[in-house]
Design an enzyme around this catalytic site. Sequence first.
Site, PDB file in Angstrom:
ATOM      1  N   ASP A   1      40.518 -17.388  -7.221  1.00  0.00           N
ATOM      2  CA  ASP A   1      39.236 -17.664  -6.577  1.00  0.00           C
ATOM      3  C   ASP A   1      39.306 -18.997  -5.829  1.00  0.00           C
ATOM      4  O   ASP A   1      39.510 -20.049  -6.431  1.00  0.00           O
ATOM      5  CB  ASP A   1      38.128 -17.736  -7.641  1.00  0.00           C
TER       6      ASP A   1
ATOM      7  N   TYR B   1      36.894 -25.628  -0.305  1.00  0.00           N
ATOM      8  CA  TYR B   1      37.842 -26.304  -1.210  1.00  0.00           C
ATOM      9  C   TYR B   1      39.043 -26.867  -0.448  1.00  0.00           C
ATOM     10  O   TYR B   1      39.847 -27.590  -1.029  1.00  0.00           O
ATOM     11  CB  TYR B   1      38.367 -25.358  -2.301  1.00  0.00           C
TER      12      TYR B   1
ATOM     13  N   LYS C   1      35.172 -17.798  -0.027  1.00  0.00           N
ATOM     14  CA  LYS C   1      33.737 -17.907   0.251  1.00  0.00           C
ATOM     15  C   LYS C   1      33.498 -18.578   1.601  1.00  0.00           C
ATOM     16  O   LYS C   1      34.212 -19.507   1.961  1.00  0.00           O
ATOM     17  CB  LYS C   1      33.040 -18.740  -0.846  1.00  0.00           C
TER      18      LYS C   1
ATOM     19  N   HIS D   1      28.904 -18.736   0.128  1.00  0.00           N
ATOM     20  CA  HIS D   1      29.032 -19.790  -0.872  1.00  0.00           C
ATOM     21  C   HIS D   1      27.693 -20.364  -1.352  1.00  0.00           C
ATOM     22  O   HIS D   1      27.517 -20.651  -2.529  1.00  0.00           O
ATOM     23  CB  HIS D   1      29.904 -20.921  -0.303  1.00  0.00           C
TER      24      HIS D   1
END
Length: 282
Positions: free
Chosen positions: A45, A50, A75, A108
Amino acid sequence: MTMETVKLSNGVEMPVLGYGVYQVNPQECERCVSDAISVGYRMIDTAQAYANEEGVGNAVKKCGVARDELFIVTKVWISNAGYEKAKTSIDESLRKLQTDYIDLLLIHQPFSDYYGTYRAMEEAYKAGKLRAIGVSNFYPDRFIDLAEFCEIKPMVNQVETHVFNQQRKPQEIMRQYGTQVMSWGPFAEGRNGFFTNPVLKEIGDKYGKTVAQVALRFLIQRDVVVIPKSTHKERMVQNLDVFDFALSAADMETIGKLDKAESLFFSHYDPDTVKFLTSLGR
């Protein structure tokens, strides 16, 4: 170990336990994901926000496990909200992840033009670029609003879920739409004295399991998909080792009483939080 799976509303099988790379440093991400895959994780994930999709892509490319045995989740971030931007960002994520398809794509955060984002996702889903679509951090009010007005119901909603915030009511609501609950922060990021919690410790001692293993098992038995994160290989192995025991109904009930039914992190109902998160979308 055979990984247990859940069947999403469109029939796609999703592992109940995966490896999350939130806050994994981009430089370290490839090694961590390679380690995770080598010890048995099949779901990874990540997210655009990120900044480590490339690391995931590199690890997946080199791991020697067939792509169709892996389940990759990413996401769409707030700054890519809206139909056109989301569409472009989906192709960008595919490129960074070095793959022809993403197994699960989520919105997200429930901010900016998430209707436009979702339309781009529905389109990419129909085109075979995505095997499943859903949302993340959507509280019941916004979740229902989107689910009532979209063509393809969200298959997953990833929300903060752990023993102190068990998401019972939201999970019931999501069930009505055939939506699977997925947990972020299954260890509450250690808050609230999580790792030394006497209730979890006592139950763990009975089964010869750690507090973390008990907490994961509790969620899995409640039909919640979990993505614990660790940068240490031995911890990764431990987190996977939750399929050889089952908590009794009494233990489940005891842990159920730890529920405070509120976030340990932030609330999307709090104006300052919303201001902060939406500022990240510009």
